[in-house]
Each structure stands twice: as structure tokens, then as C-alpha cells.
Design an enzyme around this catalytic site. Structure first.
Site, short mmCIF file in Angstrom:
data_model
loop_
_atom_site.label_atom_id
_atom_site.label_comp_id
_atom_site.label_asym_id
_atom_site.label_seq_id
_atom_site.Cartn_x
_atom_site.Cartn_y
_atom_site.Cartn_z
N LYS A 5 32.10 -13.98 -2.74
CA LYS A 5 33.01 -12.41 -2.95
C LYS A 5 34.44 -12.68 -3.17
O LYS A 5 34.49 -13.91 -3.30
CB LYS A 5 33.41 -11.70 -1.41
CG LYS A 5 34.24 -12.37 -0.83
CD LYS A 5 35.17 -11.40 0.58
CE LYS A 5 35.68 -12.79 1.27
NZ LYS A 5 36.20 -12.99 1.33
N CYS A 65 40.71 -11.33 5.72
CA CYS A 65 39.24 -10.90 5.46
C CYS A 65 38.37 -9.98 6.12
O CYS A 65 37.77 -9.53 5.48
CB CYS A 65 38.64 -11.95 5.11
SG CYS A 65 38.85 -13.17 3.22
N ASP A 94 33.35 -15.36 6.05
CA ASP A 94 33.33 -17.13 5.28
C ASP A 94 33.81 -18.25 6.39
O ASP A 94 34.98 -18.74 5.80
CB ASP A 94 35.66 -16.14 4.90
CG ASP A 94 35.56 -16.01 3.91
OD1 ASP A 94 34.69 -15.74 2.70
OD2 ASP A 94 36.67 -15.24 3.30
#
Ligand code: ZN
Length: 199
Positions: A111, A144, A26
Site C-alpha cells: 500500500k 495505519c 505494516d
């Protein structure tokens, strides 16, 4: 009496670099850059050490996977029941930050949930590349990164988290999450130590 988390059975970590993957979680504009929709303050501090880890693993023939949080433009994603919309497919915010330079041998995966494994190709890609160890880096530690480490461990991978390469939503969350990972799910190490075992 030993505390619950003190019952370690861990050998010093060794890894085969060619059977190792870096999972970069991310590092997208919405979380990292001014103007992003949900910026993690100070988050850019993780970038220089991450680039070192990525470079070292690539030089030794390992695998690099960039994960991008990415949600549907119609905003029906279940995550938006809890969180404000972010990382909308096709937007600037959903793109990897410019500091990264993936090449043709790297993987880029989208994702829709916190875990990089949940209903993505990640596990299949790792197995096809003979990966045994994953080094999980990026943001944020307690959401995450943590979800990805959990699923990595559940899928049978040795999970390493270089501590300077991850950032949480606060100091308490960083400390607590890294403690949980190091005592139950994998290995939390200094970035220099990880670079040393990559070789
Ligand atoms: Zn999201």
C-alpha cells in the site's frame, strides 16, 4: 443526558471463522527492527499475540492478508510531503519481519497510503473470499490501523481490533484511538476474547 459516544447499539460479537480475515498491517523492518528508518519503540510486543490470531484464523479456514507499507523509490509519494522517506520499494526496510511466515494461501499486498484499502486489491480479495469480518492487527494504532479500520467499516465489514495486537505512537494515542474505534467503527477486544470467538 447520555454522552454522544454512549449511544451504543452493539450486540455481542459473533463471527464465522471461514468468513473472517486477519489484516496484518505494516509489520515491516523499517517500523519494527533496529536499523529501520522509523522504528516504533516496543512495537515488537504485538508480534506474539498477532501470531496467535493468525494461526487460529488459518486453522479455521479464514483468510490472512499481510499489508506492507511501500513507497516509490523516486520518493514522489505524497506521504513524503509530511513524513520522512521510509519503506522504499525493494529495500530491506520494506520487507515483512522474519517472525512472519506467510504461505502460498496468504495474500501480501503493498500500500502507498495509510489505509490498507486505498487503491489496493484488498476489498476485492476480501469479497472474493466471502469475508464479512476483518480482524485488524499491527502498527500503528492511530495511523495505519485506524485508517484501515475506518475504510473497512465504510466498506461494510465488521471490524475487530484485539487490543494487545496493536500499538500506537503513545499511550494517549492508543487510548483515544481505541475508544473511537470501539464507540463508532467496530469492536475493541482483548486478544483472548477474540481467540475464544474464533473457536
Ligand atoms: Zn508510509
Amino acid at each position: 443526558m447520555k454522552g454522544f459516544s454512549d449511544h451504543f447499539n452493539k450486540a455481542p460479537v459473533q463471527l464465522a471463522p471461514a468468513k473472517t480475515a486477519v489484516i496484518v498491517v505494516d509489520l515491516v523492518n523499517d517500523f519494527m527492527k533496529e536499523g529501520g528508518s522509523m522504528v516504533l519503540g516496543g512495537g515488537m510486543a504485538v508480534v506474539p499475540p498477532i501470531l496467535k490470531i493468525v494461526d487460529a484464523v488459518k486453522k479455521k479456514g479464514g483468510t490472512v492478508v499481510y499489508i506492507k507499507d511501500n513507497h516509490r523509490p523516486d520518493k514522489t509519494d505524497a506521504e513524503f510531503l509530511i513524513r520522512e522517506p521510509h519503506c522504499i520499494d525493494g529495500s530491506w526496510g520494506a520487507e515483512l519481519i522474519d517472525e512472519l511466515s506467510p504461505d502460498a494461501s496468504d495474500y501480501i499486498l503493498k500500500k502507498r497510503r495509510f489505509s490498507s484499502f486505498f487503491q489496493t486489491d484488498l476489498d476485492m480479495i476480501l469479497r472474493e473470499n466471502g469475508v464479512e469480518t476483518i480482524i485488524v492487527v499491527g502498527v500503528v494504532t492511530n495511523i495505519c490501523v485506524r485508517s484501515t479500520v475506518h475504510d473497512g467499516f465504510f466498506n461494510g465489514y465488521r471490524c475487530i481490533v484485539p487490543q494487545e495486537c496493536v500499538m500506537a505512537t503513545g499511550d494517549r494515542e492508543q487510548e483515544s484511538t481505541l475508544w473511537d474505534i470501539d464507540t463508532h467503527f467496530g469492536y475493541v477486544m482483548k486478544t483472548d476474547e477474540v481467540l475464544k470467538i474464533i473457536g
